[in-house]
Enzyme design. Structure first.
Site, PDB file in Angstrom:
ATOM      1  N   GLU A  90       0.828  -1.214   0.000  1.00 21.43           N
ATOM      2  CA  GLU A  90       0.000   0.000   0.000  1.00 21.43           C
ATOM      3  C   GLU A  90       0.859   1.259   0.000  1.00 21.43           C
ATOM      4  O   GLU A  90       0.537   2.239  -0.672  1.00 21.43           O
ATOM      5  CB  GLU A  90      -0.935  -0.009   1.213  1.00 21.43           C
ATOM      6  CG  GLU A  90      -1.953  -1.135   1.234  1.00 21.43           C
ATOM      7  CD  GLU A  90      -2.861  -1.141   0.017  1.00 21.43           C
ATOM      8  OE1 GLU A  90      -3.159  -0.052  -0.526  1.00 21.43           O
ATOM      9  OE2 GLU A  90      -3.275  -2.238  -0.415  1.00 21.43           O
ATOM     10  N   ASP A 149       4.254  -4.387  -6.423  1.00 18.43           N
ATOM     11  CA  ASP A 149       4.919  -5.614  -5.963  1.00 18.43           C
ATOM     12  C   ASP A 149       6.426  -5.410  -5.919  1.00 18.43           C
ATOM     13  O   ASP A 149       7.087  -5.735  -4.922  1.00 18.43           O
ATOM     14  CB  ASP A 149       4.598  -6.789  -6.895  1.00 18.43           C
ATOM     15  CG  ASP A 149       3.162  -7.261  -6.767  1.00 18.43           C
ATOM     16  OD1 ASP A 149       2.509  -6.933  -5.753  1.00 18.43           O
ATOM     17  OD2 ASP A 149       2.696  -7.969  -7.684  1.00 18.43           O
TER      18      ASP A 149
END
Length: 494
Positions: free
Chosen positions: A141, A209
């Site tokens: 996040e 990622d």
């Protein structure tokens, strides 16, 4: 400190937020025009300034306080912020402070929005097996924020018809918090292809990622926590009709999990001992916010009997909370005092033990314990709020007032501190300041008109004949003007 059933208001700043968002593309705060991201470019920064992101993020946070079951628990708040900020310190181009907060919801979900606000559902913490798994979600996040993914997506959407953006507004925040309900709300006003505008692209997810796993490794966590956690979620819900909220907003195809695993393996897999703080936080959520006290007593007695724990102290802590919630205060006290002999300054133990002493009316024991810890950790929120609560319970109102005023100098938007101070002034029958401080609580919920009304009432009390308080009157008048300006600032964003 026990999570109080604090009063909430449904009088929100929805109209002001709508005005803001109808004229502003959405964005994730973090990077300005100096940021260089070759894959995507610097879109978003030219039309959504960092200052505007802060204002919108602040408004949305106030909306969430009023509309969602946020966990106002100082020890859990401190834990999740400590964990998140350990990674923020290693992130690039951080323009302001991040704020991490918890929502009491068993759904597995986490989300980020303007101004560095990151919300975590309690169900995500109880589902994670290790602290590295939890940290991997926060890192992901944080990376969406620092890469300004949603800002760029919404900037592209803003080039479409204005009505499309208008229809999107009411459901965006709900979609972040509860994707299933939020998506349904959005679908009533948007075509499916347009509705997808609030989701991240595959490229966004891959970049988050990549950046997130590197951030995880640089922060001293096991980078394998990322692919392990998402693979666990994907496998667990593979054949279910209702996947967790996180998989709705962060789809996890096998190829993406495999790529993340390869990337994490490049950093190695360091051996990291189980985190006591993580285990205590997880247990606190389970024992205080899930199931019934009687069921939890049976659960933790069984864990202790069968030695099913990473740390014995964690199971004992869970049992102590369960006893407390079941009003078996003496049993809770015995366990917690024993735990403190092992780790005297552990704030998880001190927090619940303070509540226990208060219930048993052992105020001197609570105050002596907290005075000792306060010398070691001055202005720590867990210590300050527990100390103030114990002083209030012991009817030592002036000392409680001083502790809270000192703490609010460094954390003026602390919801619990303002609520406690309101109670202190009410106990002192200082009605002018009671209404003025209640106004701060309402302002934190975004209820500006009601906050201004409270301030006006406080001003009237300060202005009573024979009880005039010129300094307080000046402060209240100044605060009324400040809140009016805050409300106007939201409107001027368009």
């Amino acid at each position: 400190m026990q999570n109080n059933n604090l009063s909430k208001t449904t009088s929100l700043i929805t109209t002001a937020l709508l005005t803001v968002f109808l004229s502003s593309p959405f964005g994730y705060a973090q990077q300005d025009s100096k940021n260089k991201l070759p894959e995507i470019g610097a879109a978003g920064s030219s039309v959504l300034s960092i200052d505007k992101e802060r204002q919108i993020g602040d408004a949305m946070m106030r909306h969430l306080r009023a509309s969602q079951p946020i966990i106002h628990d100082p020890i859990l708040t401190e834990y999740i912020n400590d964990l998140g900020n350990r990674m923020v310190r290693h992130a690039q181009d951080v323009n302001y402070n991040f704020e991490f907060f918890l929502i009491n919801n068993k759904e597995i979900n986490a989300f980020a929005f303007f101004g560095g606000h990151i919300g975590v559902h309690s169900g995500l913490i109880t589902t994670a097996t290790t602290e590295s798994e939890l940290a991997s979600v926060l890192a992901h996040e944080i990376s969406h924020v620092t890469q300004r993914h949603l800002a760029r997506k919404m900037e592209a959407s803003s080039r479409n018809q204005p009505l499309t953006m208008a229809g999107m507004i009411s459901g965006v925040l709900l979609a972040l918090v509860n994707p299933t309900v939020g998506m349904a709300a959005l679908s009533t006003t948007m075509a499916a292809s347009q509705q997808a505008g609030i989701n991240y692209t595959r490229g966004n997810e891959k970049e988050a990622d990549r950046v997130g796993i590197q951030l995880l490794a640089n922060s001293g966590f096991n980078p394998m926590g990322a692919p392990n956690f998402f693979a666990k979620l994907s496998e667990k819900y593979r054949y279910t009709s209702k996947p967790p909220a996180m998989l709705l907003t962060h789809p996890m195809p096998e190829s993406r999990i495999a790529e993340a695993r390869v990337r994490a393996q490049n950093f190695g897999a360091p051996q990291i001992a189980p985190s006591l703080s993580f285990e205590l936080a997880k247990t606190r959520i389970q024992a205080r916010y899930q199931s019934t006290p009687k069921d939890n007593i049976r659960l933790y007695l069984a864990k202790l009997d069968k030695q099913q724990y990473s740390y014995q102290a964690v199971a004992q802590y869970g049992l102590a909370i369960a006893y407390f919630e079941n009003k078996q205060y003496s049993q809770a006290q015995e366990i917690l005092e024993q735990l403190r002999t092992q780790e005297r300054n552990n704030l998880f133990y001190i927090d619940v033990l303070t509540d226990t002493y208060i219930q048993l009316e052992q105020f001197d024991a609570a105050l002596a314990m907290l005075a000792e810890v306060e010398k070691l950790m001055p202005k720590n929120q867990v210590v300050a709020l527990n100390y103030a609560n114990a002083l209030l319970s012991a009817k030592k109102y002036q000392q409680a007032e001083q502790v809270l005023q000192d703490f609010l100098l460094i954390d003026k938007n602390n919801y619990l501190a303002n609520d406690l101070l309101t109670q202190v002034y009410q106990a002192q029958k200082n009605m002018a300041m009671m209404h003025a401080t209640k106004a701060e609580v309402l302002a934190l919920l975004g209820a500006y008109p009601r906050a201004i009304d409270e301030l006006q009432t406080g001003y009237n009390f300060a202005n009573e004949k024979g009880n005039e308080k010129p300094l307080i009157k000046k402060r209240i008048k100044a605060r009324i003007i400040q809140l009016q300006e805050q409300e106007e600032k939201l409107k001027r964003l368009n």
